[in-house]
Design an enzyme around this catalytic site. Structure first.
Site, PDB file in Angstrom:
ATOM      1  N   ASP A  91       0.819  -1.295  -0.131  1.00 52.24           N
ATOM      2  CA  ASP A  91      -0.142  -0.098  -0.020  1.00 52.24           C
ATOM      3  C   ASP A  91       0.889   1.245  -0.107  1.00 52.24           C
ATOM      4  OD1 ASP A  91      -1.613   2.312   0.604  1.00 52.24           O
ATOM      5  OD2 ASP A  91      -3.023   0.513   1.481  1.00 52.24           O
ATOM      6  N   LYS A 144       1.234  13.102 -16.745  1.00 55.95           N
ATOM      7  CA  LYS A 144       0.167  14.063 -16.710  1.00 55.95           C
ATOM      8  C   LYS A 144      -1.017  13.432 -16.163  1.00 55.95           C
ATOM      9  CE  LYS A 144      -1.707  13.135 -21.394  1.00 55.95           C
ATOM     10  NZ  LYS A 144      -2.965  12.901 -21.216  1.00 55.95           N
ATOM     11  N   HIS A 174       4.504  12.156 -23.399  1.00 56.50           N
ATOM     12  CA  HIS A 174       5.086  11.059 -24.466  1.00 56.50           C
ATOM     13  C   HIS A 174       4.719  11.970 -25.974  1.00 56.50           C
ATOM     14  CE1 HIS A 174       0.685  10.073 -25.478  1.00 56.50           C
ATOM     15  NE2 HIS A 174       1.193   9.874 -26.533  1.00 56.50           N
ATOM     16  N   GLU A 212      -9.679  11.661 -33.257  1.00 56.69           N
ATOM     17  CA  GLU A 212      -9.682  10.146 -32.764  1.00 56.69           C
ATOM     18  C   GLU A 212     -11.101   9.535 -33.099  1.00 56.69           C
ATOM     19  OE1 GLU A 212      -6.650  10.079 -28.939  1.00 56.69           O
ATOM     20  OE2 GLU A 212      -8.759  10.875 -28.715  1.00 56.69           O
ATOM     21  N   ASP A 231      -7.372  16.508 -20.918  1.00 54.78           N
ATOM     22  CA  ASP A 231      -6.798  15.319 -21.465  1.00 54.78           C
ATOM     23  C   ASP A 231      -5.542  15.631 -22.484  1.00 54.78           C
ATOM     24  OD1 ASP A 231      -6.225  12.707 -21.385  1.00 54.78           O
ATOM     25  OD2 ASP A 231      -7.264  12.222 -23.093  1.00 54.78           O
ATOM     26  N   HIS A 236      -0.711  18.026 -24.890  1.00 53.95           N
ATOM     27  CA  HIS A 236      -0.230  17.581 -26.125  1.00 53.95           C
ATOM     28  C   HIS A 236      -0.051  18.714 -27.063  1.00 53.95           C
ATOM     29  CE1 HIS A 236      -0.035  13.687 -24.469  1.00 53.95           C
ATOM     30  NE2 HIS A 236      -1.150  13.126 -25.006  1.00 53.95           N
ATOM     31  N   LYS A 322     -12.920  12.954 -29.641  1.00 53.00           N
ATOM     32  CA  LYS A 322     -13.440  11.357 -29.932  1.00 53.00           C
ATOM     33  C   LYS A 322     -14.774  11.265 -30.753  1.00 53.00           C
ATOM     34  CE  LYS A 322     -10.630  10.093 -26.166  1.00 53.00           C
ATOM     35  NZ  LYS A 322      -9.474   9.424 -26.350  1.00 53.00           N
TER      36      LYS A 322
END
Length: 461
Positions: A91, A144, A174, A212, A231, A236, A322
């Protein structure tokens, strides 16, 4: 720039990654570690930490499944990785877990700790790292999102800096490890023809699209708490924006590059509600993990301006979402129309297009004359889609390798993160209402109106 060891900088002699049984480790970290191991870039133990009730053999089996599904198992690299792999099950609230980590570190004196865990655990893990001595002379890699708004980002930095100095903090994105994203900077400043016209006198508008085709892929609960703006836009796409718009750095030294990226964001005013369109695809509320009546956006379109000599008056449009018609990320810089010369062929805007994914490409939009007796023409693209070199690093492979040698070139500095949040904060705290759009479309109709004065959105298809 990447992969180089800064002067007087020690190389990390151990890697501890928290969240070893999680999705990120499975999809990204294990494949990257296998390749780093093959290139002899891992020095000392690689310690996975999680609370899953697993054994080391189970973690090795998980690592094997990971590399087989994401790039393939390399016998040499995987054997080296598993020989270094250790596991601590416990934990994160329990000091005994970190006592075990310290014991597994053995004689390592400069560990790097990777927090591949939910943000709400950051503070507790950092506190335990400090108390146990695991942070001594070490570094930390933080995934992030770094905060959820400006105030939380500032508070999180304060917590991090109680344990690690800023030059030992690596906020990983990334996207900055992608060669196509780094190539934006290289192509701009290595080619004199482009930099000469890369300014408001010639460029009419710039668009950045991250589309996407898929929806949430089992991440309903996570996505519903974050949304598209937090997000991918705050990190990004702001990174892509700063690469596109930055001034030439004085040198390729670390802080020179990072200074120029920060300067771009400092020139952007906070976004106003009228410059933002939020959308939500029809059927979003039926996704497992999504709260009933949630107004979290799955699509966002923004208009912003960079107040600098180079970009004054040029609108930058950003959209991401999306369930759109295609999966692709690209930048299109549209040039101002030339004067009309050929009556039968009205002027058409030239452009430069950077396709960042899925297949990188750099293209220039031009017009040529059609065969025949009249001066009529047709638009064509001059495309460079070949890549040179054979050292094709995975983004996480490159970034983790850089972090272990202390190279912060492709990591976000504290002031950069805070500037990005400053730009978005007003519309995150008081967002315009979401508008429903149909899956497979390009988002709400209002998004098209945002770019109406500049010919509409470019279609990545």
């Amino acid at each position: 720039m990447s992969g180089e060891t800064p002067n007087n900088c020690v190389v990390s002699d151990a890697l501890v990654f928290f969240g070893a049984t999680g999705d990120l480790a499975f999809k990204q970290i294990f494949p990257a570690l296998q390749r780093l191991a093959k290139r002899d870039k891992l020095h000392g133990p690689v310690i996975g930490v999680a609370k899953a009730g697993w054994t080391l053999d189970q973690l090795k089996a998980r690592a094997k499944d990971s590399v087989e599904q994401h790039g393939g198992l390399d016998p040499e690299g995987f054997a080296k990785l598993t020989s270094l792999l250790r596991y601590v099950d416990g934990d994160y609230n329990d000091p005994a877990t970190f006592t075990q980590v310290r014991a597994q570190l053995g004689e390592a004196k400069h560990p790097i700790c990777y927090l591949a865990i939910p943000p709400f655990l950051f503070a507790k893990v950092l506190e335990q790292l400090k108390a146990s001595g695991c942070a001594d002379e070490g570094r930390v890699v933080i995934e992030k999102p770094f905060g959820h708004d400006l105030a939380s980002a500032i508070e999180l930095s304060k917590i991090v800096h109680e344990v690690f100095d800023e030059d030992h903090v690596f906020r990983i994105d990334h996207y900055l490890g992608k060669n196509a994203v780094q190539n934006v900077i290289f192509f701009r400043f290595a080619n004199s023809f482009l930099e000469t016209i890369w300014k408001s006198q010639y460029i009419e508008s710039v668009q950045i699209t991250m589309a996407e085709e898929f929806a949430l892929q089992g991440r309903g609960a996570f996505y519903d708490a974050v949304g598209t703006a937090r997000d991918v836009v705050q990190n990004h796409l702001m990174q892509v924006l700063s690469n596109i718009a930055m001034e030439p750095p004085a040198t390729i030294a670390l802080e020179s590059l990072r200074d120029e990226r920060v300067k771009v964001l400092k020139g952007v005013a906070p976004i106003k509600p009228e410059d933002m369109v939020r959308g939500q695809f029809a059927g979003y509320h039926d996704v497992p993990g999504v709260k009933p009546n949630s107004d979290t956006e799955t699509f966002v379109a923004l208009r912003l301006f960079i107040h600098s000599w180079r970009w004054q008056g040029v609108p930058f449009y950003i959209r991401a979402g999306k369930s759109l018609p295609i999966t692709a990320t690209e930048v299109v810089a549209k040039f101002r129309l030339p004067p009309e010369v050929f009556p039968k062929y009205p002027p058409v805007s030239n452009y430069v297009r950077f396709r960042l994914s899925p297949v990188p490409c750099i293209a220039i939009g031009t017009s040529i004359k059609e065969a025949g007796e009249f001066f009529t023409g047709c638009p064509v693209e001059l495309a460079a889609n070949q890549e040179c070199g054979n050292d094709d690093l995975l983004p996480y492979e490159e970034l983790l390798g850089d972090a272990m040698v202390g190279n912060q070139t492709w990591f976000a500095r504290q002031d950069y993160v805070e500037e990005a949040w400053r730009i978005l904060d007003p519309v995150l705290n008081s967002p315009p209402p979401v508008q429903v759009y149909q899956p497979g479309s390009w988002g709400p109709e209002a998004a098209a109106k945002l770019t109406a004065d500049h010919g509409g959105w470019s279609d990545p298809k």
